[in-house]
Write an enzyme that holds these catalytic residues in place. Sequence first.
Site, PDB file in Angstrom:
ATOM      1  N   ASP A  39      -5.792   4.852   9.896  1.00 16.92           N
ATOM      2  CA  ASP A  39      -7.196   5.039   9.531  1.00 16.92           C
ATOM      3  C   ASP A  39      -7.759   3.849   8.752  1.00 16.92           C
ATOM      4  O   ASP A  39      -8.964   3.697   8.635  1.00 16.92           O
ATOM      5  CB  ASP A  39      -7.354   6.286   8.654  1.00 16.92           C
ATOM      6  CG  ASP A  39      -7.032   7.540   9.430  1.00 16.92           C
ATOM      7  OD1 ASP A  39      -6.884   7.459  10.657  1.00 16.92           O
ATOM      8  OD2 ASP A  39      -6.938   8.604   8.794  1.00 16.92           O
ATOM      9  N   GLU A  58      -9.339  13.908  14.893  1.00 13.49           N
ATOM     10  CA  GLU A  58      -8.812  14.189  13.557  1.00 13.49           C
ATOM     11  C   GLU A  58      -9.561  15.393  12.991  1.00 13.49           C
ATOM     12  O   GLU A  58     -10.286  16.081  13.714  1.00 13.49           O
ATOM     13  CB  GLU A  58      -8.937  12.971  12.630  1.00 13.49           C
ATOM     14  CG  GLU A  58      -7.966  11.846  12.974  1.00 13.49           C
ATOM     15  CD  GLU A  58      -7.738  10.848  11.842  1.00 13.49           C
ATOM     16  OE1 GLU A  58      -8.275  11.058  10.728  1.00 13.49           O
ATOM     17  OE2 GLU A  58      -7.034   9.852  12.076  1.00 13.49           O
ATOM     18  N   HIS A 105       0.802  -1.221   0.000  1.00 13.63           N
ATOM     19  CA  HIS A 105       0.000   0.000   0.000  1.00 13.63           C
ATOM     20  C   HIS A 105       0.834   1.270   0.000  1.00 13.63           C
ATOM     21  O   HIS A 105       0.384   2.342   0.392  1.00 13.63           O
ATOM     22  CB  HIS A 105      -1.028  -0.033   1.137  1.00 13.63           C
ATOM     23  CG  HIS A 105      -2.250  -0.778   0.725  1.00 13.63           C
ATOM     24  ND1 HIS A 105      -2.167  -1.981   0.079  1.00 13.63           N
ATOM     25  CD2 HIS A 105      -3.565  -0.483   0.797  1.00 13.63           C
ATOM     26  CE1 HIS A 105      -3.394  -2.407  -0.208  1.00 13.63           C
ATOM     27  NE2 HIS A 105      -4.260  -1.508   0.216  1.00 13.63           N
TER      28      HIS A 105
HETATM   29  C1  LIG Z   1      -6.123   3.621   2.363  1.00 14.83           C
HETATM   30  C2  LIG Z   1      -4.854   3.895   3.151  1.00 14.83           C
HETATM   31  C3  LIG Z   1      -4.936   4.526   4.372  1.00 14.83           C
HETATM   32  C4  LIG Z   1      -3.790   4.775   5.115  1.00 14.83           C
HETATM   33  N1  LIG Z   1      -3.894   5.384   6.321  1.00 14.83           N
HETATM   34  C5  LIG Z   1      -2.802   5.617   7.069  1.00 14.83           C
HETATM   35  C6  LIG Z   1      -2.891   6.232   8.339  1.00 14.83           C
HETATM   36  O1  LIG Z   1      -3.970   6.576   8.813  1.00 14.83           O
HETATM   37  N2  LIG Z   1      -1.754   6.440   9.039  1.00 14.83           N
HETATM   38  C7  LIG Z   1      -0.536   6.048   8.572  1.00 14.83           C
HETATM   39  O2  LIG Z   1       0.441   6.225   9.281  1.00 14.83           O
HETATM   40  N3  LIG Z   1      -0.417   5.477   7.362  1.00 14.83           N
HETATM   41  C8  LIG Z   1      -1.519   5.260   6.606  1.00 14.83           C
HETATM   42  N4  LIG Z   1      -1.388   4.688   5.363  1.00 14.83           N
HETATM   43  C9  LIG Z   1      -0.044   4.457   4.826  1.00 14.83           C
HETATM   44  C10 LIG Z   1       0.538   3.120   5.247  1.00 14.83           C
HETATM   45  O3  LIG Z   1       1.032   3.217   6.558  1.00 14.83           O
HETATM   46  C11 LIG Z   1       1.653   2.799   4.289  1.00 14.83           C
HETATM   47  O4  LIG Z   1       1.088   2.546   3.029  1.00 14.83           O
HETATM   48  C12 LIG Z   1       2.509   1.639   4.696  1.00 14.83           C
HETATM   49  O5  LIG Z   1       3.413   1.448   3.649  1.00 14.83           O
HETATM   50  C13 LIG Z   1       1.794   0.357   5.070  1.00 14.83           C
HETATM   51  O6  LIG Z   1       1.426  -0.395   3.987  1.00 14.83           O
HETATM   52  P1  LIG Z   1       1.891  -1.915   3.714  1.00 14.83           P
HETATM   53  O7  LIG Z   1       1.769  -2.772   4.898  1.00 14.83           O
HETATM   54  O8  LIG Z   1       1.155  -2.286   2.516  1.00 14.83           O
HETATM   55  O9  LIG Z   1       3.452  -1.726   3.454  1.00 14.83           O
HETATM   56  P2  LIG Z   1       4.230  -1.778   2.037  1.00 14.83           P
HETATM   57  O10 LIG Z   1       3.723  -0.700   1.167  1.00 14.83           O
HETATM   58  O11 LIG Z   1       4.203  -3.146   1.493  1.00 14.83           O
HETATM   59  O12 LIG Z   1       5.710  -1.423   2.536  1.00 14.83           O
HETATM   60  C14 LIG Z   1       6.058  -0.117   2.971  1.00 14.83           C
HETATM   61  C15 LIG Z   1       7.574  -0.001   3.143  1.00 14.83           C
HETATM   62  O13 LIG Z   1       7.980  -0.761   4.264  1.00 14.83           O
HETATM   63  C16 LIG Z   1       8.820  -1.819   3.876  1.00 14.83           C
HETATM   64  N5  LIG Z   1       8.370  -2.991   4.609  1.00 14.83           N
HETATM   65  C17 LIG Z   1       7.198  -3.652   4.488  1.00 14.83           C
HETATM   66  N6  LIG Z   1       7.148  -4.668   5.373  1.00 14.83           N
HETATM   67  C18 LIG Z   1       8.304  -4.614   6.071  1.00 14.83           C
HETATM   68  C19 LIG Z   1       8.844  -5.389   7.117  1.00 14.83           C
HETATM   69  N7  LIG Z   1       8.191  -6.434   7.628  1.00 14.83           N
HETATM   70  N8  LIG Z   1      10.074  -5.063   7.591  1.00 14.83           N
HETATM   71  C20 LIG Z   1      10.755  -4.005   7.086  1.00 14.83           C
HETATM   72  N9  LIG Z   1      10.292  -3.252   6.090  1.00 14.83           N
HETATM   73  C21 LIG Z   1       9.071  -3.551   5.588  1.00 14.83           C
HETATM   74  C22 LIG Z   1       8.656  -1.974   2.387  1.00 14.83           C
HETATM   75  O14 LIG Z   1       9.823  -2.477   1.766  1.00 14.83           O
HETATM   76  C23 LIG Z   1       8.384  -0.555   1.966  1.00 14.83           C
HETATM   77  O15 LIG Z   1       9.564   0.171   1.842  1.00 14.83           O
HETATM   78  C24 LIG Z   1      -2.517   4.426   4.594  1.00 14.83           C
HETATM   79  C25 LIG Z   1      -2.441   3.799   3.354  1.00 14.83           C
HETATM   80  C26 LIG Z   1      -3.587   3.531   2.640  1.00 14.83           C
HETATM   81  C27 LIG Z   1      -3.468   2.870   1.311  1.00 14.83           C
END
Ligand SMILES: Cc1cc2nc3c(=O)[nH]c(=O)nc-3n(C[C@H](O)[C@H](O)[C@H](O)COP(=O)(O)OP(=O)(O)OC[C@H]3O[C@@H](n4cnc5c(N)ncnc54)[C@H](O)[C@@H]3O)c2cc1C
Length: 541
Positions: free
Chosen positions: A181, A292, A120
Amino acid sequence: MGLPPSGFIKQSIIFLKLYIILYISCIPDSTNHLFAAPTIPPHFGSSDISSYELQTLELDGYLSFDNNHKAATDFGNRYNLYPLAVLHPKSVSDISNTINHIFSMGYASDLTVAARGHGHSIQGQAQAYNGVVINMESFQGLEMKINAGELPYVDVSAGELWINILHETLKQGLAPKSWTDYLHLTVGGTLSNAGISGQAFRHGPQISNVYQLEVVTGKGEVFACSENQNADLFHAVLGGLGQFGIITRARISLEKAPKMVKWIRVLYSDFSKFTRDQEHLISSNDQFDYIEGFVFINRTGLLNNWRSSFNPQEPLQASKFNSDGKVFYCLEIAKYFNPDELDFINKKVESLLTGLNYIPSTLFTSEVTYLAFLDRVHVSENKLRAKGLWEIPHPWLNLLIPRTQIHDFAQEVFGNILKDTSNGPIIIYPVNKSKWNNKTSLATPEEEVFYLVAFLSSAVPSSIRTDGLEHILAQNQRILDYCIEYLPGVKQYLPHYSSQEEWRAHFGPKWQTVLQRKSKYDPLAILAPGQRIFQKGISFL
Ligand SMILES: Cc1cc2nc3c(=O)[nH]c(=O)nc-3n(C[C@H](O)[C@H](O)[C@H](O)COP(=O)(O)OP(=O)(O)OC[C@H]3O[C@@H](n4cnc5c(N)ncnc54)[C@H](O)[C@@H]3O)c2cc1C
Ligand SMILES: *[C@@H]1O[C@H](CO)[C@@H](O)[C@H](O)[C@H]1NC(C)=O
Ligand SMILES: *[C@@H]1O[C@H](CO)[C@@H](O)[C@H](O)[C@H]1NC(C)=O
Ligand SMILES: *[C@@H]1O[C@H](CO)[C@@H](O)[C@H](O)[C@H]1NC(C)=O
């Protein structure tokens, strides 16, 4: 960050295939990057050796070399960097063996490794061009184990989605304290950023609510870490953008979960009153549980969707409220409760509201379960998915703005740069850093209180109008340019830069620490290349 109440995107998708080609060719930053352009298909040649090397690994899980399209996508829908292989790990040693093997090849190999949580990210941060993507979501290294003692916690795999943790902990009347969120994100993904939502003013971000981690470094070593054990590694990976290690397990702090939530929205037309109330609300301990806010700009018409499923306190007055053509600020607050305390909580909420200066006729409330409240964005997701409006480009911009600069920011951005908010919600609320640990890798403004401002735009595929990708990206750039020139204390959250100069500025006083930690835990710069901070083969010291 919330998602658009449906109806934000006016057009429907017509040429699904065509737009991919169209918008990729018009992304302005695809030409001048130090690093890879947004879309690069897999290439062959030197990687033949790398893939041969990888195939010699003995694994509990497996590596896949084909059909890895998913690992080259993310929520931003703009970057598509194809990996050489995807690792589907079954054990921590699958992860450590793979990284150790790549580490031991040294610079002879240009393989890099990215953990992919739920993908994401917005700009390819979880992708690894011609490298290895680790599919963390498939990694169930651990059964979720809840300890319901004095200081309750849950042990989870880092690939676990927060929504699953919520379901599981609720069975024992417990839940994590600090959220995002949207809950269809992984623990490792949000802990690598911060995890900021309306509870952060009370509990700090998610990275302040974790007791212990298991981490695989860029050398393939496995460590348990906490405040008391390998503390530097613990702090490094929290907010560490995946640069110092792969988080494989986490121990997350829990609290007694409430059953219900009183959910309230009120409007302001005066930005100063709005921020004064927000700052007042986050400064007291005896307060709401969630705080918020949103910005609504509709210079041409009425506001109509800010209160969709809420009930007016004063229906008659509310029906007369006219929002024609102004900028409005919506304060969103919530109080947790259990059904047997309803009378008490109603009085409590009433007294908390009396001190506030919102427009009286705009008080809207709703009562929902704790689960429905926390999982609220999923409802929007389902509606948007049904219309084909979820998997479209999301040129999001997230900023952390010092308290003393928020008024200048608002005047220029809400009063001048933005003409309306029809491309997606804008979220705005303050937090107090006293609950944030500044030893983590997260870069925040210097000031004690700062605002999170999130521009959560969706782009209508192939549109060349104000709802199209190009326009939104240009608008984001104007906002960034304004901040760089006039508000130097502003930081990006979920940051994205094209040069190491900008990263150095982003980390500010923490940059030296970042370099030290990088050389200690990932000296070959193998990890999370999609963040584009370091590049394998190019010395960073
Ligand atoms: C609809 C939506 C709402 C959101 N709301 C919020 C919010 O309210 N507050 C907020 O803070 N963020 C929010 N986010 C952002 C979210 O925190 C980031 O997208 C974050 O990247 C988490 O997504 P993911 O688990 O898919 O991680 P990914 O996108 O898969 O990874 C994010 C980064 O972390 C690294 N990574 C992933 N897993 C690990 C691991 N286990 N160890 C080390 N590195 C790792 C990846 O290589 C990459 O660089 C939101 C995103 C979306 C799409
Ligand atoms: C803005 O006003 C127009 C015209 O009244 C209306 O159609 C539109 O839904 C409004 N947008 C929002 C976000 O409320
Ligand atoms: C932030 O919180 C700390 C600790 O509660 C408090 O002492 C301080 O006054 C707060 N700062 C501001 C600017 O409100
Ligand atoms: C962390 O906080 C302390 C005290 O508040 C401050 O002196 C120090 O400079 C901060 N460290 C960093 C790296 O920002």
